[in-house]
Design a protein around this motif. Sequence first.
Motif, PDB file in Angstrom:
ATOM      1  N   LYS A 144       0.831  -1.203   0.000  1.00 32.21           N
ATOM      2  CA  LYS A 144       0.000   0.000   0.000  1.00 32.21           C
ATOM      3  C   LYS A 144       0.873   1.265   0.000  1.00 32.21           C
ATOM      4  O   LYS A 144       0.580   2.244  -0.701  1.00 32.21           O
ATOM      5  CB  LYS A 144      -0.914  -0.016   1.232  1.00 32.21           C
ATOM      6  CG  LYS A 144      -2.153   0.853   1.124  1.00 32.21           C
ATOM      7  CD  LYS A 144      -3.064   0.558   2.299  1.00 32.21           C
ATOM      8  CE  LYS A 144      -4.336   1.371   2.225  1.00 32.21           C
ATOM      9  NZ  LYS A 144      -5.237   1.069   3.349  1.00 32.21           N
ATOM     10  N   ALA A 148       1.228   4.090  -2.970  1.00 31.66           N
ATOM     11  CA  ALA A 148       1.082   5.533  -2.718  1.00 31.66           C
ATOM     12  C   ALA A 148       2.270   6.307  -3.285  1.00 31.66           C
ATOM     13  O   ALA A 148       2.117   7.407  -3.835  1.00 31.66           O
ATOM     14  CB  ALA A 148       0.948   5.782  -1.218  1.00 31.66           C
ATOM     15  N   PHE A 152      -1.486   6.827  -7.505  1.00 33.56           N
ATOM     16  CA  PHE A 152      -2.688   6.218  -8.095  1.00 33.56           C
ATOM     17  C   PHE A 152      -3.091   6.985  -9.358  1.00 33.56           C
ATOM     18  O   PHE A 152      -2.803   8.177  -9.463  1.00 33.56           O
ATOM     19  CB  PHE A 152      -3.826   6.221  -7.063  1.00 33.56           C
ATOM     20  CG  PHE A 152      -3.601   5.250  -5.934  1.00 33.56           C
ATOM     21  CD1 PHE A 152      -4.027   3.942  -6.026  1.00 33.56           C
ATOM     22  CD2 PHE A 152      -2.928   5.648  -4.778  1.00 33.56           C
ATOM     23  CE1 PHE A 152      -3.812   3.042  -4.988  1.00 33.56           C
ATOM     24  CE2 PHE A 152      -2.703   4.756  -3.738  1.00 33.56           C
ATOM     25  CZ  PHE A 152      -3.139   3.451  -3.833  1.00 33.56           C
ATOM     26  N   PRO A 153      -3.736   6.303 -10.336  1.00 31.71           N
ATOM     27  CA  PRO A 153      -4.166   4.899 -10.307  1.00 31.71           C
ATOM     28  C   PRO A 153      -3.003   3.938 -10.525  1.00 31.71           C
ATOM     29  O   PRO A 153      -2.022   4.286 -11.187  1.00 31.71           O
ATOM     30  CB  PRO A 153      -5.163   4.822 -11.467  1.00 31.71           C
ATOM     31  CG  PRO A 153      -4.699   5.868 -12.431  1.00 31.71           C
ATOM     32  CD  PRO A 153      -4.153   6.983 -11.592  1.00 31.71           C
ATOM     33  N   GLU A 171      -8.122   2.883  -8.469  1.00 27.29           N
ATOM     34  CA  GLU A 171      -8.158   4.328  -8.704  1.00 27.29           C
ATOM     35  C   GLU A 171      -7.706   5.135  -7.487  1.00 27.29           C
ATOM     36  O   GLU A 171      -7.111   6.190  -7.619  1.00 27.29           O
ATOM     37  CB  GLU A 171      -9.594   4.764  -9.075  1.00 27.29           C
ATOM     38  CG  GLU A 171     -10.147   4.105 -10.335  1.00 27.29           C
ATOM     39  CD  GLU A 171      -9.613   4.708 -11.618  1.00 27.29           C
ATOM     40  OE1 GLU A 171      -8.881   5.716 -11.537  1.00 27.29           O
ATOM     41  OE2 GLU A 171      -9.918   4.157 -12.686  1.00 27.29           O
ATOM     42  N   LYS A 172      -8.012   4.623  -6.270  1.00 25.78           N
ATOM     43  CA  LYS A 172      -7.661   5.382  -5.060  1.00 25.78           C
ATOM     44  C   LYS A 172      -7.256   4.442  -3.929  1.00 25.78           C
ATOM     45  O   LYS A 172      -7.599   3.253  -3.936  1.00 25.78           O
ATOM     46  CB  LYS A 172      -8.826   6.274  -4.639  1.00 25.78           C
ATOM     47  CG  LYS A 172     -10.170   5.593  -4.559  1.00 25.78           C
ATOM     48  CD  LYS A 172     -11.288   6.613  -4.425  1.00 25.78           C
ATOM     49  CE  LYS A 172     -12.645   5.913  -4.424  1.00 25.78           C
ATOM     50  NZ  LYS A 172     -13.753   6.851  -4.400  1.00 25.78           N
ATOM     51  N   GLU A 173      -6.564   5.006  -2.953  1.00 31.22           N
ATOM     52  CA  GLU A 173      -5.974   4.223  -1.871  1.00 31.22           C
ATOM     53  C   GLU A 173      -6.998   3.423  -1.078  1.00 31.22           C
ATOM     54  O   GLU A 173      -6.737   2.286  -0.671  1.00 31.22           O
ATOM     55  CB  GLU A 173      -5.209   5.169  -0.927  1.00 31.22           C
ATOM     56  CG  GLU A 173      -4.299   4.441   0.032  1.00 31.22           C
ATOM     57  CD  GLU A 173      -3.405   5.394   0.813  1.00 31.22           C
ATOM     58  OE1 GLU A 173      -2.877   4.970   1.854  1.00 31.22           O
ATOM     59  OE2 GLU A 173      -3.244   6.559   0.380  1.00 31.22           O
ATOM     60  N   SER A 174      -8.186   3.973  -0.887  1.00 28.31           N
ATOM     61  CA  SER A 174      -9.211   3.308  -0.077  1.00 28.31           C
ATOM     62  C   SER A 174      -9.687   1.984  -0.690  1.00 28.31           C
ATOM     63  O   SER A 174     -10.225   1.123   0.001  1.00 28.31           O
ATOM     64  CB  SER A 174     -10.407   4.241   0.132  1.00 28.31           C
ATOM     65  OG  SER A 174     -10.983   4.591  -1.120  1.00 28.31           O
ATOM     66  N   GLU A 175      -9.478   1.814  -2.022  1.00 28.42           N
ATOM     67  CA  GLU A 175      -9.907   0.584  -2.710  1.00 28.42           C
ATOM     68  C   GLU A 175      -8.817  -0.475  -2.758  1.00 28.42           C
ATOM     69  O   GLU A 175      -9.048  -1.598  -3.191  1.00 28.42           O
ATOM     70  CB  GLU A 175     -10.311   0.914  -4.158  1.00 28.42           C
ATOM     71  CG  GLU A 175     -11.449   1.900  -4.299  1.00 28.42           C
ATOM     72  CD  GLU A 175     -11.646   2.322  -5.748  1.00 28.42           C
ATOM     73  OE1 GLU A 175     -10.819   1.928  -6.609  1.00 28.42           O
ATOM     74  OE2 GLU A 175     -12.611   3.048  -6.019  1.00 28.42           O
ATOM     75  N   PHE A 176      -7.614  -0.110  -2.305  1.00 26.97           N
ATOM     76  CA  PHE A 176      -6.440  -0.955  -2.545  1.00 26.97           C
ATOM     77  C   PHE A 176      -6.582  -2.361  -1.969  1.00 26.97           C
ATOM     78  O   PHE A 176      -6.399  -3.351  -2.690  1.00 26.97           O
ATOM     79  CB  PHE A 176      -5.181  -0.282  -1.986  1.00 26.97           C
ATOM     80  CG  PHE A 176      -3.921  -1.048  -2.267  1.00 26.97           C
ATOM     81  CD1 PHE A 176      -3.307  -0.965  -3.512  1.00 26.97           C
ATOM     82  CD2 PHE A 176      -3.360  -1.883  -1.313  1.00 26.97           C
ATOM     83  CE1 PHE A 176      -2.148  -1.682  -3.788  1.00 26.97           C
ATOM     84  CE2 PHE A 176      -2.207  -2.601  -1.582  1.00 26.97           C
ATOM     85  CZ  PHE A 176      -1.601  -2.496  -2.822  1.00 26.97           C
TER      86      PHE A 176
END
Length: 479
Positions: A144, A148, A152-153, A171-176
């Motif tokens: 993660k 970062a 992203f993406p 697309e974003k860190e919260s979905e990783f």
Amino acid sequence: MKKILVANRGEIALRVMKTAKKMGIKTVAVYSTIDRQSPHVKFADEAVLIGEAPSNKSYLLGNKIIEVAKSLNVDAIHPGYGFLSENADFAEACEQNNIIFIGPKSHAIRIMGSKLAAKDAVKSYNIPMVPGTDEAITDIADAKKIAANIGFPILIKASAGGGGKGMRIVEKESEFESQMDRAISEAVNAFGDGSVFIEKYVASPRHIEIQVMADTHGNYIHLFERECSIQRRHQKVVEEAPSSVLTPELRSKMGEAAVNVAKACDYVGAGTVEFLLDEHHNFYFLEMNTRLQVEHPVSEIITNTDLVELQIKVANGEKLPMQQKDLKITGHALELRVYAEDPLNDFLPSVGTLETYKLPEGKGIRVDNGFEEGMEIPIYYDPMISKLITYGNTRDEAISLMKQAISDYDIKGIETTLPFGTFVCEHDAFRSGNFDTHFVKKYFSAEKMKLQHEKEAKIAALIALKHFNDEEKQLRVPN
């Protein structure tokens, strides 16, 4: 080399056998119960039933295929593509049984079969890579942080993957974390290997691949590029050669990089090095396919070569009959994969019987085909039934001929990707050359294709009406 067994089916089996026959080499077909009446079975000098319809009970039975080859005194096995073509254990088993495997050595297949091992192998050649990890991810928290830093993406990819399986765009860190879990699960299910890595997601890429050939005498050549950006579900549908965006300088650089990838694994035979090309025309090494590609005909046509013939000669220990300086691009070639799929229904497979099956003919038209009228499309294998290839002096000529050839194709009983081919050929983005791998996502929808059909039907009706009225007027003219 006097006898070759073709460990495949359909159009590629037939295509290999035709070249072998041209070279005076006898052929052996293997087939499953459902393929008993297939053209490749009828065309071969000998044919052997190897199992039931599912590929894991027939075409993937490497040991059984080798047994057949030995019993019939076969000199070599050509794997085609798919099935056992990139199976290092099968290539090694051929080597151990003194049967020539018409392809690279097993060690090259192993290296290039793992995207991580491939990246490691080509490091010393300074080949451009997409920024990312160079080893399998074991710690998700660390991964993660790396993601970062890359920014992203990003793309999560299965090391052993292909065909879009085990691949996730984040697309974003919260979905990783959730996407990572899905990618690993899919990789395990598809390949039995959950190794994944991450790399920067190139937002508007073109998929450019370079055809390479190498012999056992240290000679390497490339046969220029193929543009393979028109895809659905990460699978190619329309390919062309050359690409409309490569300059001679970029073509030379990418060709040199592809040859270096082949050198990095002591490659022998025909192979394809795949690259991503970003919107600024920077290219990045993606992977190497250690076999003949589905789209090889477009390279054959623009270079006036027979890649299967070269494969056989190289496997037989012969030197390549040409050097890089002897090769040049002549004209333009286009290929449409004719799949038994319904473009109006999310490209879902369309099974059924080929009630009518008439192929287009004429100058500049080539059809690599594996079916006949009256045959059923089986559900057990890849849904491609043939490949339609057109050639012209210019790209516009090849596109115009493709549209004509598609309209001359007559298939009833199943849905195919032929109408999608027309949609592509008539779209401004494709005709201008300004497109990328997101073509389908950006431009295609079932509704748009239906509207195109209706428009074409109206035009055809108006033309027919005009012809009818003209004939009526002529009939009314007094003598």
